[in-house]
Design a protein around this motif. Structure first.
Motif, PDB file in Angstrom:
ATOM      1  N   GLY A 357       0.807  -1.229  -0.087  1.00 62.51           N
ATOM      2  CA  GLY A 357       0.062  -0.079   0.203  1.00 62.51           C
ATOM      3  C   GLY A 357       0.938   1.371   0.073  1.00 62.51           C
ATOM      4  O   GLY A 357       0.426   2.328  -0.655  1.00 62.51           O
ATOM      5  N   ASP A 472      -3.511  -4.876  11.718  1.00 59.18           N
ATOM      6  CA  ASP A 472      -3.728  -5.125  10.113  1.00 59.18           C
ATOM      7  C   ASP A 472      -3.183  -6.613   9.987  1.00 59.18           C
ATOM      8  O   ASP A 472      -2.478  -7.086   8.862  1.00 59.18           O
ATOM      9  CB  ASP A 472      -2.692  -4.166   9.308  1.00 59.18           C
ATOM     10  N   LYS A 474      -3.270 -10.219   8.730  1.00 56.03           N
ATOM     11  CA  LYS A 474      -4.014 -10.891   7.414  1.00 56.03           C
ATOM     12  C   LYS A 474      -3.138 -12.000   7.083  1.00 56.03           C
ATOM     13  O   LYS A 474      -1.894 -11.773   7.192  1.00 56.03           O
ATOM     14  CB  LYS A 474      -4.761  -9.874   6.593  1.00 56.03           C
ATOM     15  N   SER A 476      -1.752 -11.991   4.106  1.00 62.65           N
ATOM     16  CA  SER A 476      -0.757 -11.127   3.252  1.00 62.65           C
ATOM     17  C   SER A 476       0.351 -10.511   4.115  1.00 62.65           C
ATOM     18  O   SER A 476       1.534 -10.160   3.656  1.00 62.65           O
ATOM     19  CB  SER A 476      -1.246 -10.081   2.284  1.00 62.65           C
ATOM     20  N   ASN A 477       0.140 -10.374   5.320  1.00 62.44           N
ATOM     21  CA  ASN A 477       1.137  -9.707   6.289  1.00 62.44           C
ATOM     22  C   ASN A 477       1.664 -10.814   7.360  1.00 62.44           C
ATOM     23  O   ASN A 477       2.391 -10.623   8.422  1.00 62.44           O
ATOM     24  CB  ASN A 477       0.621  -8.641   7.143  1.00 62.44           C
ATOM     25  N   THR A 512      -7.337  -3.504   7.262  1.00 66.99           N
ATOM     26  CA  THR A 512      -8.045  -3.999   5.889  1.00 66.99           C
ATOM     27  C   THR A 512      -9.551  -4.613   6.377  1.00 66.99           C
ATOM     28  O   THR A 512      -9.669  -5.337   7.328  1.00 66.99           O
ATOM     29  CB  THR A 512      -7.375  -5.271   5.365  1.00 66.99           C
ATOM     30  N   ARG A 513     -10.500  -4.048   5.694  1.00 64.34           N
ATOM     31  CA  ARG A 513     -11.929  -4.323   6.041  1.00 64.34           C
ATOM     32  C   ARG A 513     -12.122  -5.943   5.576  1.00 64.34           C
ATOM     33  O   ARG A 513     -11.527  -6.481   4.657  1.00 64.34           O
ATOM     34  CB  ARG A 513     -12.987  -3.617   5.117  1.00 64.34           C
ATOM     35  N   TYR A 515     -11.179  -7.812   8.116  1.00 64.68           N
ATOM     36  CA  TYR A 515     -10.244  -8.313   9.239  1.00 64.68           C
ATOM     37  C   TYR A 515     -10.415  -7.474  10.557  1.00 64.68           C
ATOM     38  O   TYR A 515     -10.011  -7.863  11.587  1.00 64.68           O
ATOM     39  CB  TYR A 515      -9.083  -8.453   8.613  1.00 64.68           C
ATOM     40  N   SER A 534      -9.113 -10.384  14.138  1.00 65.02           N
ATOM     41  CA  SER A 534      -8.375 -10.383  12.979  1.00 65.02           C
ATOM     42  C   SER A 534      -7.718 -11.907  12.713  1.00 65.02           C
ATOM     43  O   SER A 534      -7.907 -12.761  12.005  1.00 65.02           O
ATOM     44  CB  SER A 534      -7.226  -9.508  12.656  1.00 65.02           C
TER      45      SER A 534
END
Length: 652
Positions: A357, A472, A474, A476-477, A512-513, A515, A534
């Motif tokens: 991002g 955040d 999720k 991808s993190n 992130t919506r 999560y 999350s």
């Protein structure tokens, strides 16, 4: 003769020497470093090998596992051939596992493509003290040529033309990944040659590598076989990552349902006889010499430029003094921009790992050979600047095996750069949401990832010198290292709490919506329970293999809650996990639903989650309804909007 022919002979000799060096590899199946035959490594290998056969069958024909702690950790990859029969697979793996232990008594690395039957190759057993999962392995090699040569009275020129055509056909088919099977890189071809009625060829790669890597591996197999054993009546060549075999008779039962391919058209003979061939051969030889000379020139120029730049950097960079101290006295390495540019080859597109991002991530290699991940934040971005300061401030004081390690930073001119440890297996979303790679996440690997993420959050919430809310979390993190251990990453939006602070409010909603916990999304209330929510969404994604936003109109949490209440939790479970223990999987669904409850006070702490994951006897409380259903719609300007509709599913 003159100087030109002498130079040509010299260059030709150099070219042959260069090609020969590519062929020199260790042909032993046992390699690597030595170990004590009665030590921890040997014990771990015996224990891991004791149930490999059953595990590979229960996981659909491919299994990756590891056991123990470094440096005595044993990693194993096992593969049964496509179309295997259960008993054949069991027998093959058991035989090769025993053979590995008896033959490789004190060597850490081994691989065998084979079977307990000379006429078949139906499984692979591979082991190492390092993680080989997802890595292309082209050393060492194993070969087994047919002892007989093709009758010299045959037309060898025509035979090799037809053989090469069949190789290309088999290679093309093998590298077109079949995502419906873990045996996705595989091809068996039966062909008719002009002078041989039946020729059989088989190629296969392990499914943990990419299609391009498979193509390279099989190409090297064929090249090695062709150079060493051209003119034999058959044979095989293999590397740890792939296998190639051809023969004039069937083998392994691989050709029972294969459509026979006719011989390619016979080429027309040249009108001018052999003189044309001779001229063409000389032309090709001259071309090779010119190309090789040009390559040597380019290598020399490149070597000169790299060394010149290295000397320049060595004059400018003093790593020992490159430190930064924040107001709390925390030190971290400040990287010189030239060092970053050299490590990433000036941020070349070939080194690009991904786009986030607030910036782009590149792979780099420092002068000392250490691999790094370099996050180059978007210039002039206010949010990127905040992320930079946040990560530098927080990650200097956080050290845990399940958190990504920040090695240092660079802020020269308008550049803001973060330097992390390099994690080779990318992020979790590249596996769990990928149809090709998801099958590689066995139940054991998924459980290890879930538990590791939970331990990382316990450290952030309770055990570190700070109290951190990630905000955040999720897929991808979550990064995966070479052994598929998870590392929580991306602390750009994390929030620092006082040690006695339990909840805060903010006007800046970051995350992130899908999560984000409802109390945080709707009212800006932040607490450790926000991360717990999350984590619950991520856990359910790991069990289902589906993204949270794949369940239109309600979201994964509500879908899982409905099925769990109906007693049909098997609908939630990824089809790749159907052969695994349902009680363990259902327990994790139960824990996930507790984490996504609407009432934040009823959600468990991450330390409670760790206790539940490790216990088979503790009674886990029943969950209440999840926070909300999730409706997505797309506005006219193309941006995504979301409505949160609170539900009372418990009353249904």
């Amino acid at each position: 003769m003159g100087k030109c022919p002498v130079m040509m002979i010299f260059l030709a000799s150099s070219l042959l020497l260069f090609l020969q060096t590519l062929e020199v590899v260790n042909a032993d199946l046992c390699f690597g470093s030595s170990f004590n035959g009665n030590g921890s490594y040997a014990q771990n290998r015996r224990k891991l090998f004791s149930n490999l056969a059953n595990k590979v069958v229960s996981n659909g024909g491919f299994y990756y596992a590891s056991l123990g702690q470094n440096p005595n950790r044993v990693n194993a990859i096992v593969l049964c051939a496509r179309g295997y029969k259960r008993q054949d697979c069991l027998s093959c793996v058991e035989t090769l596992a025993q053979l590995t232990q008896s033959t490789c008594l004190n060597r850490t690395d081994s691989f065998i493509w084979g079977n307990n039957n000379e006429d078949s190759v139906s499984c692979l057993v591979r082991s190492s003290n390092r993680s080989t999962f997802g890595n292309l392995e082209l050393r060492p090699h194993a070969t087994s040529p047919h002892e007989n040569r093709i009758d010299p009275s045959r037309n060898m020129t025509l035979f090799m033309q037809e053989w090469e055509a069949t190789v290309n056909r088999t290679l093309e088919a093998a590298t077109k990944a079949d995502t419906s099977s873990v045996h996705k890189y595989y091809s068996a071809v039966e062909a008719g040659f002009t002078e041989f009625p039946n020729v059989y060829m088989l190629m296969q790669c392990t499914p943990d590598i990419t299609s391009e890597e498979c193509k390279r591996c099989l190409g090297d197999c064929v090249t090695f076989y062709r150079r060493q054993y051209r003119g034999r009546q058959g044979g095989m060549a293999s590397f740890p990552s792939c296998f190639f075999r051809w023969d004039l008779y069937t083998f392994h039962g691989a050709f029972d349902n294969v459509t026979r391919v006719p011989a390619p058209p016979r080429p027309h003979a040249p009108e001018m006889g052999s003189s044309i061939t001779d001229k063409k051969g000389r032309s090709i030889w001259y071309t090779i010499i010119v190309v090789f000379t040009f390559i040597n020139l380019l290598v020399f120029i490149g070597f000169f430029k790299v060394n010149a730049r290295r000397r320049k950097l060595n004059k400018r960079i003093n790593v020992g003094s490159a430190e930064y101290s924040d107001p709390d006295g925390q030190f971290m390495l400040r990287f010189d921009l030239d060092m970053i540019l050299m490590a990433t080859n000036d941020f070349s597109s070939e080194n690009k790992l991904g786009q986030g991002g607030f910036g782009t991530v590149y792979k780099g290699i420092l002068l000392n050979g250490i691999e790094i991940a370099v996050k180059r934040l978007t210039r002039g971005s206010e949010e990127g600047g905040m992320e930079f300061k946040n990560e530098v401030s927080l990650l200097t004081r956080l050290q845990h095996k399940n958190l990504v390690k920040l090695l240092g930073f660079c802020n020269e001119g308008d550049e803001e750069i973060l330097v992390y440890e390099f994690v080779p297996n990318s992020s979790l979303d590249h596996f769990i949401f990928d149809e090709e790679k998801r099958s590689l996440l066995t139940w054991e690997v998924r459980f290890k990832i879930i538990e590791g993420v939970a331990r990382g959050l316990v450290y952030l919430h309770e055990d570190s010198q700070l109290k951190i809310i990630h905000r955040d979390l999720k897929a991808s993190n979550i990064l995966l290292d070479a052994e598929m251990n998870p590392k929580v990453a991306d602390f750009g939006t994390a929030r620092l709490f006082d040690t006695d602070e339990t909840r805060a409010e903010t006007r800046r909603i970051a995350g992130t919506r899908g999560y984000m916990a409802p109390e945080y999304l709707n009212r800006g209330q932040i607490s450790a329970k926000s991360d717990v929510y999350s984590f619950g969404v991520m856990l359910l994604e790991m069990i289902s293999g589906q993204r949270n936003n794949s369940f239109e109109g309600e979201g994964l949490a509500a879908f899982a809650w409905k099925r769990w209440r109906e007693g049909r939790s098997e609908i939630i479970i990824d089809p790749f996990l159907v052969e695994n223990p349902s009680n363990e999987i259902n327990k994790l669904i139960h824990i996930g639903l507790l984490c996504v409850q609407e009432n934040a006070t009823k959600r468990p702490t991450m330390s409670s989650v760790i206790v539940w994951l490790g216990s088979e006897t503790i009674t886990i409380p029943l969950p209440t309804a999840p926070a909300f259903t999730w409706n997505q719609s797309q506005s006219e300007d193309g941006t995504m909007s979301m409505s949160n509709i609170f539900t009372e599913l418990s009353s249904r």
